[in-house]
Each structure stands twice: as C-alpha cells, then as structure tokens.
Design an enzyme around this catalytic site. Structure first.
Site, PDB file in Angstrom:
ATOM      1  N   TRP A  68      -6.660   8.368   7.290  1.00 54.60           N
ATOM      2  CA  TRP A  68      -6.936   8.322   8.708  1.00 54.60           C
ATOM      3  C   TRP A  68      -6.064   9.388   9.351  1.00 54.60           C
ATOM      4  O   TRP A  68      -5.159   9.932   8.717  1.00 54.60           O
ATOM      5  CB  TRP A  68      -6.652   6.939   9.280  1.00 54.60           C
ATOM      6  CG  TRP A  68      -5.204   6.609   9.332  1.00 54.60           C
ATOM      7  CD1 TRP A  68      -4.421   6.242   8.285  1.00 54.60           C
ATOM      8  CD2 TRP A  68      -4.375   6.636  10.474  1.00 54.60           C
ATOM      9  NE1 TRP A  68      -3.147   6.037   8.699  1.00 54.60           N
ATOM     10  CE2 TRP A  68      -3.083   6.265  10.040  1.00 54.60           C
ATOM     11  CE3 TRP A  68      -4.592   6.936  11.821  1.00 54.60           C
ATOM     12  CZ2 TRP A  68      -2.013   6.196  10.927  1.00 54.60           C
ATOM     13  CZ3 TRP A  68      -3.525   6.854  12.692  1.00 54.60           C
ATOM     14  CH2 TRP A  68      -2.246   6.487  12.244  1.00 54.60           C
ATOM     15  N   ASP A  82      -2.003   8.643   1.721  1.00 51.39           N
ATOM     16  CA  ASP A  82      -1.077   7.884   0.886  1.00 51.39           C
ATOM     17  C   ASP A  82      -1.011   8.496  -0.509  1.00 51.39           C
ATOM     18  O   ASP A  82      -1.949   9.148  -0.969  1.00 51.39           O
ATOM     19  CB  ASP A  82      -1.557   6.431   0.759  1.00 51.39           C
ATOM     20  CG  ASP A  82      -1.331   5.635   2.026  1.00 51.39           C
ATOM     21  OD1 ASP A  82      -0.542   6.091   2.873  1.00 51.39           O
ATOM     22  OD2 ASP A  82      -1.937   4.567   2.175  1.00 51.39           O
ATOM     23  N   ASN A 127      -3.443   2.314  10.643  1.00 49.12           N
ATOM     24  CA  ASN A 127      -2.434   2.591   9.627  1.00 49.12           C
ATOM     25  C   ASN A 127      -1.975   1.358   8.871  1.00 49.12           C
ATOM     26  O   ASN A 127      -1.171   1.469   7.950  1.00 49.12           O
ATOM     27  CB  ASN A 127      -1.249   3.376  10.213  1.00 49.12           C
ATOM     28  CG  ASN A 127      -0.293   2.537  11.035  1.00 49.12           C
ATOM     29  OD1 ASN A 127      -0.343   1.311  11.024  1.00 49.12           O
ATOM     30  ND2 ASN A 127       0.604   3.200  11.751  1.00 49.12           N
TER      31      ASN A 127
END
Lengths: 407, 168, 407, 168
Positions: free
Chosen positions: D93, D112, D140
């Site tokens: 995102w 990530d 998040n």
C-alpha cells in the site's frame, strides 16, 4: 487457589495406601499432576489474544480468572493468531491456528481447533484453506454463528473470501469469494455480516450444511473515504455499533437478514471534537447488553493516533445516547471488553510502565530522550464495569495483547 | 547525566545483581532421580494445591531454591501441578531446600510442564546447587521436557516435595 | 552503508531505460530489492544465539557487523536453537533447527541447515534424528570438525548420543551412543572430544565417510563432584581450557588423539576466592590465539550465582598464567567471544537497563521493590580486545542472547 | 510514592503518548497500488542504499510517516531494500510523506520483507493516513506479506520512494 485435582502422569495409586511419611509433622510428599480448568460459570474468564510480535510463530491465547487475578492456562495458536471463540452454552474453546512446515518457511497449514474446555487439550484440528487474513486488528477476523455450529473465517491473499467450518461435524465446509468484503459480524443463529469497501454490511446466511444459502447486500451506511468506520465494532443484540474515525456511531441492525442503518449519533460533542478526542486502541468499543451501556476507549490526538492506547473509558446509555460516566484508566489501554453477567467486569488489555511514572518523568525532565526506552509491558486491568473502580492489575499478562475475548 | 550515572552506578549494580536473576529468562528444571522414581519411595503422597506456607508466585518462596524457569504457580498450575493442557516431564532432577517454617531440608523435584508455549510469567533463576549438564542429577540448565510425551516444548517448572532430606 | 545491490522481485529491467523522472531535482524513484551479505573478511561479524524464551519456537541467529554496529540479517532456527557454525575457509553458515508439526505439538523434525553465506538462503536442509539436546548453556551442543566437513551434534532423550552430519554430501551419517558423555570439543581435522561425567574428555575420530573410527578414553582431569568444570570451555589450538566452579583452569590437549591434562592453574588468588570472585554468565571464556590471551567474565557472589551476568573481564597471559588486565564492562554480560584477527574485538552479549542506572537507583532508594521491574534488555557490546576500550553498544540486539559466535 | 506519582503523571502521560507509538510493536505495511504496479509508472528507478537525507534507523525519518512495523534499515536492509534471505512483498500500500528537505510530497510504497522471523528492532508506528482494513489502498494494519512467495511470515517494513505526488 485451585482445589480440583487433575490426574498424574506418574502412576502412584498402588503405593498411596501402603506408604507412611517419615515424621508426623513433615510436609507430605506430593505427586505432580495436571490441573484442569475450574468448574462453574465462565463469565469472569478473560482471554487475551497475544500477537507476540517478537516471536510471531508463537502467538497465544492466555486465559485468566479476572476475579482471582490468576492465569488459568494458555493455548498455543501458531503464526500470527491468538484468536479464540467461546461457543455459548458449550464448554469447548475454538481457536484459529497457522503453522509453517519450518517455523517461518515451507508449507503453510491453517486449522480451526476445538479444545476441550476442561483439559485444554485439542479435540479436533480441522484443516482449512491456508489463506486466513492476518492483521494488527484481530477482533473481527472470524466468529461463530449464534448457534455455535459454524465458524466463518476471513481470507486475504489479497483476494478476499470467507471459509466456513462446521464445528459439529468437525469439517471444513467450503469457501465463498467475497470480493471487496471481509471481517465477520454475527447477527443471528445462522447469519453474519461482512463489511464491504463500499460502506455496506452484506448479510450471509448459512443452510444446515453450512453452505451460503443467501447473500443480502445492504445499503452503504458510511462513506469509506469521507469518514470510515473502524473494523472492531461492538454487538448489541441483532445490531452492531461501528464507530467512525471522527467519532460517529453507526448502529446497523439485521432486519429479516438485511442490514439496515438504525441510528447515527456522535460519541463526542463539537467541543470535544475540537479538542481532538477520539477513540483509541485496537478494540475500542464494548457493550453490556443487560444494562444497554456502551463503553468506548477514548484519547486525545490527531487522526494518526486513532490506534494508539487510550487513557479513559467513556460510558454511554445506548438508548438515550447520553454520556453517563467517565472512567480514568490506571494504565494506557489498547483493547476492552465487558463481561455479560449482572456483575460485569470491564477487562482491559493495557500497557503498564516497567518503572513508576514519576521516575520516567524525571528521566525525561533531566534530558534523556524518553523514546529511547522500552518502558511498557502488557498488563490486564480489571475494573468494575458499573462503578468504574479499578479492581486489580494482572502484570505480565502477555507478550503483546491486542484483543480481549471472553465467554 | 554522566556524573549522576556514575554516582549511582555502584549501588545500582549491586541491586541489579539481585534483579537480574529474576529477569534472567531461561531454561528448564527437572534428574533421573526425580519424580519418575516416585513410586519407589516409601512415603505417602498427596496431590497438593497452592501451598499456604509462602507465596508460590514469588521467586523467593523456599521451595524454589534450585529452580530455573517460569513458575507454574503463575501459569495456571502450582508448585506441584502443571497448567491445564500440559504434561508432567517424565524425568527430572532434584534439589534440596531448607523450609524456613520447620527448619527441615526437603528434597524438591523440579518437574517441568511440557507441550505448550513457554508461559513467560514469573521467570525465576536461583540455582542453589545447580551443576553443569553432565551432572544430570543436579543440572537445571537442561530442558527436562526432553523425554516427556510432549518432547522439548517447555511451558513452566514445578517444585514438588519428595520428602525430608536425611542428610548426605 | 551497504553498497552492493541485490535482486528485485519486481521485474523492472525493461522500463529503466525508457523512463524519465518528473523533475530533475526530485529524489529518484526506487526499486525495492533484497540485500546480500557484504563481501570481504568476516572476522568482525558477530552471531548472537537468541533463545527467545518468550517465543521458544522462534529462536534466531542474529548477524551483526561489529565495526559498523549494524545488523546484517537473521536466520530463523526454530525451537530452542539459535546455534550457528562458520566453517573456516568457506562462506556458508551451518545452523541446527528444530520444528514441531504444529509449533509446540505434533511430530518433531530436526535439521542441520546449510545457508548460502551471501544470500542467507537455505541451500540444504539435512534431516537428523529428532533428539538433539536443548539447554540454557548452548555453546558446546554441536560443532564442526576442523576441516569443516562434518558436524557433530549432542543428543539427549535423556539417553545420550552423538549424531554425525556430512556437510559435503549433505547427509546424516549416523548416530553413536555416548552414555554419560556429551557436548562437542573439536581438536583436529577429524577429531573432537566429548565431556564425560567421570571427569574425562573422550576423543572421537571420524573416517572419510564420517563413521567413528576410534574412540579414545581419557584420564579424568577433574572431579565432577568436588569441583566440576563448566561446559562452555575455550579452545587454544589442540587444547581446551575448562574453568571449574571454583576458578581453576584445566588445560586439556589432544595428543595423538588422546586427551591429556597439560596444566592446571587458578584464575583467582586465594584472596579473590575469599572475596567470592568467580566466573559468570553462560559463555565465560574466550581466547585470542595469536596473542595467547585468555578473557574471562568475572563476578562476585556465591556459587549459586555462577551463571549470573558478570561485571568485569579479566585478561590472562596463557603462557605465564598471569592476570594482565581488567576490563570493566559497560553492561552486565552473559557471554563473550574474541575475534580471530590481529585487530581483535571482544564481543559481549549483555543486558542493558532500559532506563539509566541512576533513575533505577532512585526508584530503589525511594522504596519501590526493584525486583518488580523489567529493567534489562539484551544488547551487544563491542570492545577493543587489546585495550579493553568500549567501542560501541548495539541496542536491542536480540530477544535473549545466550551465546556469541563468529566466523 | 502516591503523591509523587500523581504529580508527575499528567506530564508523563503526555510523553507516553509519543513513546507508545514507537514501543507499539505491531503489524506490517505495504496497497494493491504499491510497487507491484511499479513497472507501469513512467519514472526512472534506482536501487538505492541507505539514504543520506536523514536517519533511516529512526522512526522520525520523513519517509516513515505512514509506517507500522520494524524498520528494515535496522534489520540488515534499508528504506528501499530487504534484509538478506527475505523476499519483497508482492503487493503493498502507499502513503504520502512530506520531505522536509525539498518540501515536496512523495508517494511512498511500504513494501514488507517476508519469509523470516520478525526482526524485532526499531518498532515504528506513525499511521499518518492509515485507514481500516477494507481500505486496502491505505491500510497498514494488514500483514502485506500475504500474497508474497513467502506467505505471511513478516520480517520488516521498507519505505520506497515511488515519485513525487502530483496532488489529489
């Protein structure tokens, strides 16, 4: 103190009769045994969902007796879970568990596990699609239908779907694609809502075999871009209360298995809004049904602090929407829940400083950079939900608890 | 800050020595001489709940003189019982602790409870009489869940009374 | 700062040529990539063995660059391990790993894993008997033969045995019963000692296939009941230096593959013994071979404190047995090691208080019970091994480190 | 102690608010709009090492305005790279952060790094613009390792520059 004796691994039965102690006033020799969970009402049990972020393959559900302030036991739930569900009227406990073949690598397997409520031993490990969603906010990732028969689980790969598990027949039933929708909000014996990105709650109803019989789209009840609601809502009968980032409560009820917006009201006055009051934590709402009270974790700060731990609980009359009480919290709190009984407890997953507040203030005043220190540890705070009195704090309740569940 | 730090450091270190033992998260406890051999000893045995002669959730409790692990008394068990869902280790080691109430030395069997995640509460390391690994009769560093039906998954440690020590 | 670029999961190669930034002075758009381990000498790498006792299925080996004070990466080693081995002259890293089918329950599988030293990806996962020993003192649970070909692993069920793994052929070779003996002390290309309860070191020698060709019993060199030696010894060429609980050094060398006691001397004077000086921590000895120096972690306290963290390092000349230096430690320390190069670093797995010492003292003086607080966190302290100067502290180096290893 | 405690409590709470965000260990970061879509954007891309315009190991660094996780810059990676042995998440995102050096708003992709144990260092939660889970473009809290080749095993979070925001 636990009184009921469990069973012993060491077989000593034959010897108990013929043996004598060394002296009459010596402490007697003991046989180690395994405890069982206490009998009787479970209303004041509390389950903390421990995400254990420094050991993600080892999340846990930690069980406490809130009255005695004692730990009862724990369930190991594998990678990024800590999720537990308590079917009404039954003593078993249901968890979601995820394991990789080699800890953090290799084949992933997800299970819905049914534990015996007395021995805490796994009775059934039901394999489900290895796709369940993991996130920091855990409270609506899955739930039981009201009759306790089925468990619905949100999946995210990032494609979204819902898995259905039959807890009576101990089998995975099937998976239904739910594009743009997820999270589970039970509304009746066989129905639950899922929250959609268009701002609506879609009601899914299961048949006796656990297949999705009907899906009813609802009207959007909030604007996901203007003022989105938080996922961790609180249930009030057939309704769910969602709070928006701006402090508005949206009360959505399932009527004939279609979600309808029943009321919208504000938790905060305009003045409080100007003072930047908003909900905090990751499980900010709790309801005591019998007294129609809503408990909301509140804090002051900008919108980017909406998940930071809160300092107060504000109590509302659900029928008049009036704020009726303010409970100052002993420790900064991330998640709350209220027991269902008529002497309800407010259970709070909190962060307690490892040294007294005043010494930290002193450190800060004398120039050390406060943020450099690791000064908080999870604790479970228990309050009287009627009076708001802090009853006790259970220290070291978990490694990092982000949800509070209870029977 | 530097001077203040130095000024207090000597004193704090002394305190920290006492503290670190309690904050020193670790191992396991349990010797081949322990409760696995229980049925062979000619003493009456009871299944005891939380004792009343001291705080079973405190590392200072007399029975814990040779322990190294998480106290089962803080984890859903007691000094003589394992939390629900775990199993008692099959083998164990023993220590000898003086009971301040009757001034007798008791033989304590430090059985581990096994088969679930480490409890994480009430870490306690006292190590009186603790010996290196090859002294299996008295080694509390060994994960004594080894050999239990749950293998090496360690949850917490008990401190079970086996009897009064008759001296060496 | 790392300079070498890894590879990117996102395939962007075709686009890099035809694209232009939005404006000349904007920061350029980036492509995320995966780092590789730095090239060049590994002498100043440090590996912490993290037992992670609050998440036992998730132990780790955490790798640091001691010069830069930076973390390089980590290896996940499963249940109760954190054990790593660095074959001389090769870049790969060997670990021991244990996994249960379901985190803390189900079938147990043990592996010796060979990782690529550049990518840190597992190259070979060699299954070994699921019996390796686990304990708080981890440093001699396994080790490599000096030629780097074989790994010997101690088993404990509680029956004792040793497993042999062929790292060249990536296979488990076999298991040899070693009743009453365990722990691994390499002494030559194909030989290693195992420490026995009768106070002797038995030398096992492997043939080219990894089978145990000879086992040579040694004479007892200490009394396991009168003054037992600690398991974590330090190697000096073909010799191992064991320290006893009472501060005596026993220097045992393998001569023609038989262990012989070469010298016995005391780390402490009679006066120091009276003042209750003894070694501390769980890896108390380290040796710098080129300068024949012994480093010992020292603390004052009763025999029951022999594994508690230490406050000083005392330095000895191995040839004269003279104490030549005292290094006051910045933080209480559990394990030390010294790099092999000619600018050696003393690496220390330490416990650092989360708030300054003085504030803790103040809390204590004002009446709070000090032991109630969680006031220490693991840190990696780096000292100049020649001068004893504290060079740097790496905070939050692990969850709970009990060993320091290095190439 | 009670009075002293109360006296300092108000002030400390205010500080704790700022601290808890950093001590608040948690989730992950990464929207379907993130670097998975990178090849489609008409901008030059570099493989950047540790940036020099701020402390990439500090939660206060400007790129981390919307992050929630362990900073890869403390874990063997950097704001734009993953530690050795991990994989970059396939989806992510994005957030928008103001760069104080040029006063421009940059679009940041919070990929990530996945496939190994959580790093555990430099926990950082800032949450500017963070939205609930159903707003996948800006959430998040989601473990964005989901969908990576390493599945949900989360190690740390990056903050990759995608370009200058052209406003909304």
């Amino acid at each position: 103190m636990k009184k009921q004796a469990g069973y012993s691994i060491v077989l000593t039965a034959g010897l108990l009769l013929c043996a004598t102690p060394l002296a009459a006033d010596d402490l007697p020799a003991e046989t180690p045994y395994v405890e069982t969970m206490p009998e009787g009402p479970r209303d004041h049990w509390v389950a903390l969902g421990d995400l254990n972020p420094l050991g993600s393959p080892d999340t846990r559900v930690v069980l406490f007796d809130a009255d005695k302030g004692e730990m009862l036991g724990l369930l190991s739930t594998g990678y990024w879970s800590g999720l537990s569900y308590f079917p009404r009227g039954r003593s078993d406990i249901v968890t979601l568990e995820t394991y990789f073949e080699k800890g953090t690598r290799g084949k992933r397997t997800d299970y819905a596990v049914i534990y015996d409520g007395k021995t805490l031993l796994p009775l059934h490990e039901i394999e489900i699609p290895p796709r369940r969603m993991t996130a920091l906010t855990q409270t609506r990732m899955a739930d039981l239908t009201d009759d306790g028969r089925f468990l619905a689980v949100t999946n995210f790969t990032p494609a979204q779907s819902v898995s259905i598990v039959d807890l009576a027949e101990h089998r995975f039933v099937g998976e239904v694609a739910t594009p743009g929708c997820g999270q589970i909000y039970p509304v009746s014996a066989r129905s639950f809502g899922i929250l959609c990105g268009d701002g609506s709650l879609r009601i899914m109803t299961l048949d006796d075999a656990g297949q999705v019989a009907t899906q009813a789209e609802g009207e959007p009840f909030f604007d996901a871009f203007k003022d989105p609601v938080l996922v961790p809502a609180a249930r009030w009968g057939a309704a769910w209360l969602f709070v928006s980032m701006d402090g508005m409560i949206h009360e959505v009820a399932a009527e004939n298995d279609v979600a309808k917006l029943r009321a919208t009201w504000s938790l905060i006055t305009d003045r409080e809004r100007k003072d930047r009051w908003r909900t905090g934590g990751v499980q900010p709402l709790a309801i005591h049904e019998a007294t129609s009270k809503l408990y909301a974790l509140m804090r002051q700060g900008g919108p980017e602090t909406y998940e930071e731990p809160a300092e107060e609980v504000w109590v509302y009359d659900l029928k008049t929407h009036a704020k009726i009480d303010t409970i100052p919290l002993t420790n900064l709190t991330l998640a709350i829940n209220v027991s269902r009984d008529d002497k309800p407890l407010l259970n709070a997953a909190a962060l307690k400083t490892v040294v007294p507040y005043w010494s930290l203030a002193l450190v800060s005043i004398l120039g050390n950079k406060f943020a450099d220190f690791d000064v908080v540890k999870p604790a479970l705070d228990i309050y009287d939900a009627h009076t708001g009195h802090h009853l006790r704090t259970i220290d070291h309740a978990a490694n990092f608890a982000t949800s509070v569940t209870q029977p | 800050m530097g001077r203040l730090d130095k000024w207090f450091e000597a004193r704090t270190r002394a305190i920290a020595r006492g503290t670190s033992r309690r904050g020193f998260l670790a191992g396991a406890s349990a010797a081949l001489l322990g409760t696995a051999a229980v049925p062979l000893l000619p003493v009456a045995r009871v299944q005891a709940a939380m004792p009343t002669d001291g705080d079973a959730t405190s590392c200072d409790y007399w029975r814990y003189c040779a322990i190294d692990g998480f106290l089962c008394g803080c984890c859903g068990g007691s000094p003589s019982s394992c939390p629900p869902g775990t199993v008692v280790s099959a083998v164990t080691w023993v220590g000898t602790c003086r009971n301040p109430n009757d001034n007798k030395d008791y033989i304590i069997s430090y059985n581990d409870c096994c088969g679930r995640s480490s409890c994480g509460r009430c870490a306690c390391q006292r190590d009186e009489g603790d010996m290196p690994l090859y002294r299996t009769d008295a080694a509390n560093d060994i994960n004594w869940c080894a050999g239990s039906t749950a293998d090496i998954a360690y949850n917490c440690s008990t401190a079970v009374i086996m009897g009064v020590s008759t001296g060496e």
